[in-house]
Every structure is written in C-alpha cells, then in structure tokens.
Enzyme design. Structure first.
Site, short mmCIF file in Angstrom:
data_model
loop_
_atom_site.label_atom_id
_atom_site.label_comp_id
_atom_site.label_asym_id
_atom_site.label_seq_id
_atom_site.Cartn_x
_atom_site.Cartn_y
_atom_site.Cartn_z
N SER A 54 0.61 -0.84 -0.46
CA SER A 54 -0.08 0.05 0.64
C SER A 54 0.86 1.18 0.13
O SER A 54 1.74 1.37 1.21
CB SER A 54 -1.25 0.07 1.14
OG SER A 54 -1.82 -1.05 0.99
N HIS B 255 -2.68 0.50 -4.73
CA HIS B 255 -2.32 -0.68 -5.14
C HIS B 255 -2.47 -0.95 -6.63
O HIS B 255 -3.77 -1.44 -7.55
CB HIS B 255 -2.65 -1.61 -4.93
CG HIS B 255 -2.28 -2.46 -3.43
ND1 HIS B 255 -1.51 -3.51 -2.70
CD2 HIS B 255 -2.86 -1.96 -2.37
CE1 HIS B 255 -1.02 -3.75 -1.66
NE2 HIS B 255 -2.01 -2.48 -1.59
N HIS C 125 -5.02 -9.45 -2.32
CA HIS C 125 -5.61 -9.56 -1.09
C HIS C 125 -6.95 -10.65 -0.50
O HIS C 125 -7.80 -11.30 -1.05
CB HIS C 125 -6.52 -8.80 0.48
CG HIS C 125 -5.13 -7.71 0.70
ND1 HIS C 125 -4.59 -6.53 -0.90
CD2 HIS C 125 -3.83 -7.42 1.41
CE1 HIS C 125 -3.89 -5.67 -0.51
NE2 HIS C 125 -3.70 -5.88 0.63
N TYR D 203 -9.36 -10.44 1.92
CA TYR D 203 -10.67 -9.84 2.30
C TYR D 203 -10.59 -9.24 0.92
O TYR D 203 -11.81 -8.83 1.00
CB TYR D 203 -9.54 -8.76 3.06
CG TYR D 203 -9.76 -7.51 2.84
CD1 TYR D 203 -9.82 -6.48 2.09
CD2 TYR D 203 -7.76 -7.28 3.13
CE1 TYR D 203 -9.00 -5.62 2.43
CE2 TYR D 203 -6.90 -7.09 2.63
CZ TYR D 203 -8.15 -5.36 2.42
OH TYR D 203 -6.62 -4.40 1.97
N GLU D 204 -10.28 -9.20 -0.06
CA GLU D 204 -11.17 -8.83 -1.43
C GLU D 204 -12.00 -9.66 -2.33
O GLU D 204 -12.35 -9.29 -3.27
CB GLU D 204 -9.96 -7.84 -2.85
CG GLU D 204 -9.19 -6.79 -2.45
CD GLU D 204 -8.23 -6.84 -3.27
OE1 GLU D 204 -8.47 -5.38 -3.89
OE2 GLU D 204 -6.74 -7.41 -2.29
N ALA E 96 2.71 -2.43 3.83
CA ALA E 96 2.75 -1.00 5.06
C ALA E 96 1.99 -1.77 6.40
O ALA E 96 0.79 -2.75 6.82
CB ALA E 96 1.43 -0.58 4.68
N MET F 224 -1.98 -7.47 7.23
CA MET F 224 -2.94 -8.24 6.31
C MET F 224 -2.13 -8.53 4.58
O MET F 224 -3.44 -9.45 4.18
CB MET F 224 -3.81 -6.88 6.10
CG MET F 224 -4.66 -6.67 6.61
SD MET F 224 -6.31 -5.70 6.68
CE MET F 224 -6.29 -4.92 8.51
N SER F 225 -1.05 -9.17 5.13
CA SER F 225 -0.40 -9.33 3.01
C SER F 225 0.79 -10.03 3.92
O SER F 225 1.03 -10.47 4.91
CB SER F 225 0.25 -8.68 2.77
OG SER F 225 0.91 -7.64 2.88
N ASN G 47 1.37 3.33 11.02
CA ASN G 47 1.03 4.06 12.06
C ASN G 47 1.19 3.12 13.72
O ASN G 47 1.41 1.91 13.58
CB ASN G 47 -0.49 3.75 11.90
CG ASN G 47 -0.91 1.94 11.32
OD1 ASN G 47 -1.33 2.12 10.38
ND2 ASN G 47 -1.09 1.53 12.62
N HIS H 285 -6.98 4.41 6.19
CA HIS H 285 -6.02 3.61 4.94
C HIS H 285 -5.48 5.22 4.12
O HIS H 285 -4.08 5.02 3.97
CB HIS H 285 -7.13 3.33 3.38
CG HIS H 285 -5.69 2.59 2.73
ND1 HIS H 285 -5.20 1.74 2.93
CD2 HIS H 285 -5.96 2.74 1.40
CE1 HIS H 285 -4.67 0.53 1.88
NE2 HIS H 285 -5.26 1.71 1.19
#
Length: 265
Positions: A24, A56, A78, A80-81, A108, A203-204, A227, A239
């Site tokens: 990201s 992305h 991902h 979650y997509e 990220a 998440m990756s 963050n 995001h």
C-alpha cells in the site's frame, strides 16, 4: 501476439534475477531507481486480477533497478477482497515462472514494538500467520518448532539478507503478524499479538513468503510502519493515513531495496 506474449519476450531479453512486490502506497520506492523496459496490467496477465484497494497500482514491469535486472510488481491482491488463496499467491508463482530467484516483499503495517514509529522500516525475520482458511503456523529464522496443522514450506531459511536490511533500515528485524482483515485490529487484539511476539501487524505477505519458499526462492521482507497499532496511540486509523505515511517513507525504502538487490543480483 498478445500483450502478455510481448511482455514475456521482454522478460526473456532482460533476464531478471529478482522481483519486488510493493504494498500500500509504496510503489514510489521505484522512483529514481527502476527503469522499465516493458509494463503490463495485471488484468492482461493470465491468472492475475487487478487489485481493488487504494495504493495498489495493479501492473507488472520488467527493467533494471540500479543496474540489476528486476521484475517490479506494483500492488497485490488480498484475501479480504474476495479472492481465494490461490489467487492471492498467483503473483508469486508468476514471477517464479518468469525465472527470478529472489523475491522482495514490502507491506504497510501497524507498529506494535515500542521503538517502531510511523515511517520506520522493519526487516521481517519471521511471521505469525493468523488467517482465515489457512492452518495456523508461526515462523522465525532459526526456529524449527512445529505447530498443529499442515506445515507449509518454512520461509525461515529463505528470509535472507537480514544483515543487509538491518544495516540499511537502521532497525532490528522483527516478527510480522498477518491477519485476514479488512478491518483494523482492536486494542485487545493488539495486546494479544504483543504477547505472542508480534512486532508489527498487517494483512498480507505471510502466504506469499511461504509460497515463494516452496518454489525455492530466496525471500526478503520489509514492513513500512505507517501507524502505531490500535490502542497504542491516540486517534482513529484510516487507510488514507496509511498511504500518506507510506509515501513519505518510499525514498528510504528505495535505497533499502537497492542494498538488497545489488547483493542478490
């Protein structure tokens, strides 16, 4: 000829030795370092699909990174997509098929370790995989202990170039916790992840690393801390903020990847 046939011909001419995947907001790391010879959209590559998450880009390029022949992957998809894990890891299998021997993964992430602040780069030395549809297993370099469930190819022996990464980033390597997403973690979940030994969370990357290791690739990974993780700093996570911090860190990330690529190439 199809667009992908033309791209494969360019890859054959360049003969890339490594590939890099940009998470990201991190594609700008290539600016000033990477000169593309050919570019193609993921949508035009058999087996790949375009990302739907902001930051992305969804394109594949082959060229030279500070003189090293490289495949650059701008963006990832991902779980979650709405994709299955085979689709998520298709990009890794594609670059392996194109002949690369080293894979650099960037992402990220939220910082959990106290010394990690927004904009910092953390080399990855192992991961905790806490993902839907995947057997749980945690890995660390030099740790051969097993967990219940089918054991994938351990990236522990493939998380190479750590000494170079630590020197280039100025930060000690850490453990990356991979969760399914797409929601940010709760403060309670972050406290649990800290107890489990996680230094950063996202998440990756974890399943990509295991797939690359199974294919015999050397793997190096860097998290860009965008963050403090939930509950560790004031404010609401977004995001947009992730992308903004990532864009400020891309200069140092580009120099860091050069340190690895010139060694790997």
């Amino acid at each position: 000829m199809t667009a992908f046939s033309d791209f494969r011909a360019a890859v054959a001419a360049v003969a890339p030795t490594a590939a890099a995947v940009f998470g990201s907001g991190l594609s700008g790391a290539a600016d000033g370092h990477f000169a593309a010879v050919a570019t193609i959209a993921y949508a035009d590559v058999p087996g790949l699909v375009p990302p739907t998450v902001a930051g992305h880009g969804g394109r594949l390029a082959v060229g030279h990174w500070d003189g090293v022949p490289v495949v650059a992957c701008f963006g990832r998809v991902h779980f979650y997509e709405g994709h299955g894990w085979d689709r998520v890891t298709a990009l890794v299998r594609m670059v392996a098929e194109l002949g690369v021997k080293t894979l650099l993964l960037t992402n990220a992430a939220g910082g959990i370790r106290d010394d990690l602040n927004p904009g910092d780069l953390m080399p990855i030395r192992g991961h905790l995989k806490l993902l839907d549809g995947q057997a749980w297993r945690g890995f660390a370099v030099g740790d051969d202990s097993g967990r219940e469930g089918e054991a994938p190819a351990e990236p522990g022996n493939a998380w190479r170039h750590l000494v170079v990464l630590e020197a280039a980033t100025g930060n000690p390597a850490g453990v990356y916790a991979a969760l399914t997403g797409p929601c940010y973690e709760t403060p309670a979940e972050i406290r649990a992840l800290r107890v489990m030994g996680a230094d950063a969370v996202g998440m990756s990357t974890a399943v990509e690393a295991e797939t690359a290791a199974a294919l015999g690739l050397a793997v190096a990974g860097v998290s860009c801390v965008t963050n403090k993780a939930a509950g560790l700093a004031a404010g609401t996570l977004s995001h947009h903020d992730v992308e903004a911090v990532a864009k400020r860190a891309v200069g140092r990330l580009g120099d860091t990847l050069t340190a690895v690529l010139t060694r790997a190439g």
